[in-house]
Design a protein around this motif. Structure first.
Motif, PDB file in Angstrom:
ATOM      1  N   THR A   1      -9.526  -5.365  -9.818  1.00  0.00           N
ATOM      2  CA  THR A   1     -10.525  -6.326  -9.359  1.00  0.00           C
ATOM      3  C   THR A   1     -11.550  -5.656  -8.455  1.00  0.00           C
TER       4      THR A   1
ATOM      5  N   GLN B   1     -11.208 -13.400 -11.628  1.00  0.00           N
ATOM      6  CA  GLN B   1      -9.779 -13.485 -11.950  1.00  0.00           C
ATOM      7  C   GLN B   1      -9.272 -14.915 -11.783  1.00  0.00           C
TER       8      GLN B   1
ATOM      9  N   ASP C   1     -12.181 -10.376 -15.646  1.00  0.00           N
ATOM     10  CA  ASP C   1     -11.058  -9.958 -14.815  1.00  0.00           C
ATOM     11  C   ASP C   1      -9.827 -10.801 -15.148  1.00  0.00           C
ATOM     12  N   GLU C   2      -8.890 -10.197 -15.841  1.00  0.00           N
ATOM     13  CA  GLU C   2      -7.666 -10.883 -16.285  1.00  0.00           C
ATOM     14  C   GLU C   2      -7.954 -12.281 -16.819  1.00  0.00           C
TER      15      GLU C   2
HETATM   16 MG   LIG Z   1      -7.030  -8.385  -9.831  1.00  0.00          MG
END
Ligand SMILES: [Mg+2]
Ligand SMILES: Nc1ncnc2c1ncn2[C@@H]1O[C@H](COP(=O)(O)OP(=O)(O)O)[C@@H](O)[C@H]1O
Lengths: 309, 378
Positions: free
Chosen positions: A47, A87, A161-162
């Motif tokens: 991140t 995220q 992000d994810e």
């Molecule tokens: Mg992360």
């Protein structure tokens, strides 16, 4: 290749949080139109790295460009052109789906705003629920809304992000199909993930651990770089064998895959001796197989953990 | 322009409007807070206290002094003991706060009155808290005009109302002679309420985005500090003006505050105070890491505003250092301005010396806010 062929290039990025060195000398290139997978355990600095790329965090040292704009000096330009999906879901839960899309479209000054928002709702199949508050959507829908919102201004680069954390397998499969369609249109995509199957769907990969980039390339390149020999062993009492093998010479890792064990190591001769000694005589079935990406990642993780503990 | 784009700014304004509309708590605060505070403060800090302890110093009793005293009692403002005091006892009572008023009749009061020698009645007032005694004093003045008329008529058959047979009231304000202003509290309360709600509501606005994680999204978008800060306060300006109207209505209808000056001027300076406080709120919220910190900073701003602005204590009775701090705060100047307009009918010329400090304050804090609002997550 020149810098023009890269959507993202970063050189020697460092970031500290107090005494904690979160990202160490990160150098990475993402080519135009590719899906680049960013892997690593929790807290490894994914991140933080992505935030530095899109101008959200200032690196302590190092440099980089995003779509040709400097990530430190031309942040405003970078922000205008990059699509970033955080995220954690970060759209406004007290605004409706349409209001969220409308806000984002206004902010990016998207031409024909109304039409674009209507079209997006249509594509999301959310037209009938447009007035519903974003906070009331389920995880999978939130993720689709977030992706759609980050695409409103037609960015040439997507930083995700994810995006699929906590999303069910079907939704994940659909999501990845969408990513491939976007990549086919020439959009470059950086996607961080935990899932091995997702790693296999990326064109190229990087693996980061404790802030350090350990390995980058196509999955074949990564498997080759690691130079692991992997044996697959089937038979009974695998749990016991697992424990025995872990302590033997040449064995770097033993991983249970369903009804089989994968035993890997870089020293092929030593590993062969060990496997023959333990696994052949007691009625096991052992054979050399192609090392999988997963074996490589587990190996990367083990080695970096070993180096830090 | 690079740092300010109207359509980006407008997108922030719209978003804030939508969010306020759905925020029940804020809506409740907008409506109920001024009313609750006005009734609480307005009645608790009694603007019209009655039964003030009064000592009488009297050399000789007569029909005239008796009817004067009973007229005073009838106003309800004065609590007069039957026992008389000596001048020195009365002085001590005033000094210690046991009495708010001492009324002394001179020797030979009745005789002087009848000979038309205009005797002087001395009224000493404890004026440390001017609002406490203001209404009592005006009642005292009315009594002085009418109380003895009937008695005198009876004795000397005065026909004409401008009776030559009269006496003089000498009012001596002790301890804080300059501080007396009628209706101090309600106009002052207006500034306090506006400051409180404006700062409280905005100080949470960026902090809330930070805690909910939406700030990361906002920061990743191409929006500049000035657009966020000014865009976020627009809806609250309207909220402030609504509150302002509520308070003015209450002041007029419930507390009967006189409205001498121009209402447009009242709204203009209220708008200025609202802006100044919104700037404070938004700057706090740019600085605070979480809601607790935001609340702490709000109180850090709020305490001196209440204590040192002249709202609680008479401004010129405060020590020098407190006056210096007080002079920085917008509430101090607003209190003077709003009282000037409402009570004295002041216009722009008279109030301007107290208007520009509010402007300067608002501008400075806005620059600080833009400076502290970082466009990154660092
Ligand atoms: Mg992360
Ligand atoms: N704002 C921050 N302040 C302090 N530490 C942070 C901050 N952001 C991240 N970290 C730390 O930096 C490390 C990397 O975090 P992160 O980049 O979120 O990892 P990942 O995304 O790979 O899980 C973690 O140890 C995390 O605790």
């Amino acid at each position: 290749m020149t810098t023009a062929d890269y959507a993202v290039t970063v050189e020697g990025l460092n970031k500290h949080f107090g005494a904690h060195h979160a990202v160490k000398n990160l150098s990475m290139q993402i080519r135009q139109g590719e899906i680049f997978g960013f892997l690593g355990p929790n807290g490894s600095g994914k991140t933080t790295s992505i935030r530095m790329m899109c101008g959200l965090l200032t690196p302590d040292s190092g440099s980089g460009t995003c779509l040709g704009y400097d990530i430190i000096r031309q942040r405003a330009e970078v922000k205008r052109r990059v699509g970033y999906m955080t995220q954690r879901f970060s759209y406004w839960e007290d605004l409706s789906i349409r209001e969220n899309l409308d806000f984002v479209a206004r902010l990016y000054q998207v031409p024909n705003r109304k039409a674009v928002v209507d079209e997006t709702l249509e594509e999301l199949q959310l037209t009938s629920r447009a007035k519903q508050l974003a906070g009331s959507l389920s995880g999978g829908w939130k993720q689709r809304l977030a992706l759609a919102a980050s695409l409103l201004h037609k960015p040439k680069l997507l930083l995700l992000d994810e995006p699929t954390a906590g999303v069910d397998p079907t939704a994940r499969r659909i999501f990845w199909e969408e990513l491939h369609q976007l990549a086919a249109k020439g959009i470059s995509i950086l996607v961080s993930t935990h899932y091995m199957d997702e790693a296999e769907r990326c064109h190229r990969l990087a693996y980061i651990s404790y802030g350090e980039l350990l390995c980058q390339g196509t999955s074949a390149e990564m498997i080759q770089q690691r130079q692991l020999t992997t044996w697959q062993i089937t038979g009974r009492h695998l749990v016991q064998l697992n424990r025995t093998l872990e302590a033997c010479p040449g064995v770097e890792q033993v991983v249970a895959f369903g009804t089989a064990l994968h035993v890997s190591g870089t020293q092929a001769e030593l590993l062969r001796d060990t496997v023959e000694q333990h696994a052949t005589r007691e009625g096991y079935d052992a054979k050399i197989i192609d090392t999988s990406l997963e074996d490589v990642f587990i190996n990367l993780m083990k080695t970096s953990e070993g180096a830090f503990n | 322009m690079r740092y300010f784009n109207l359509s980006r700014w407008w997108s922030i304004v719209l978003k804030e409007f939508l969010q306020i509309r759905r925020d029940r708590l804020t809506l409740g605060m907008i409506g109920a807070l001024p009313i609750i505070q006005l009734t609480l403060f307005g009645f608790a800090i009694n603007t019209d206290p009655k039964h003030l302890k009064t000592d009488i110093v009297l050399a000789e009793q007569s029909e005239f002094t008796r009817s004067f005293i009973s007229a005073l009692r009838n106003t309800g403002y004065f609590d007069i003991e039957d026992a008389l005091s000596s001048q020195s006892e009365a002085d001590a009572a005033l000094a210690s706060g046991r009495a708010q008023f001492v009324i002394s009749f001179p020797n030979g009061f009745s005789a002087q009155l009848l000979k038309d020698q205009k005797p002087k009645v001395l009224v000493e007032v404890d004026a440390t808290d001017p609002t406490t005694t203001a209404n009592a004093l005006s009642a005292l003045n009315k009594v002085a005009q009418s109380a003895l008329k009937r008695d005198l008529n009876h004795v000397v058959h005065v026909v004409d109302s401008n009776s030559p047979y009269s006496y003089e009231l000498m009012i001596h304000k002790r301890y804080n002679p300059e501080g007396i202003t009628q209706y101090n509290i309600i106009p002052g309360l207006m500034g306090v309420i506006l400051s409180m709600t404006m700062v409280m509501m905005t100080s949470l606005s960026i902090t809330r985005e930070r805690e909910r994680g939406t700030l990361e999204n906002l920061l990743a978008m191409p929006v500049e500090a000035l657009e966020v800060i000014s865009g976020k306060i627009i809806p609250y300006i309207i909220v402030g003006l609504i509150q302002c109207t509520t308070i003015l209505l209450f002041a007029k209808l419930l507390f009967r505050v006189p409205f001498e000056g121009n209402m447009l001027t009242v709204y203009a300076v209220s708008l200025l105070l609202i802006l100044a406080n919104l700037m404070v709120g938004i700057t706090i919220s740019a600085l605070a890491r979480n809601q607790l910190q935001a609340m702490q900073m709000t109180f850090f701003y709020f305490l001196p505003s209440i204590l040192l602005s002249g709202f609680m204590f008479p401004f010129f009775g405060m020590p020098k250092w407190a006056q210096i701090i007080g002079n920085v705060l917008p509430l101090t100047h607003f209190n003077r301005v709003i009282r000037g307009i409402l009570l004295k009918g002041n216009g722009w010329v008279e109030i301007f010396p107290n208007v520009w400090p509010i402007m300067l304050f608002a501008l400075t804090v806005m620059l600080l806010g833009v400076f502290f609002y970082k466009n990154t997550m660092d």
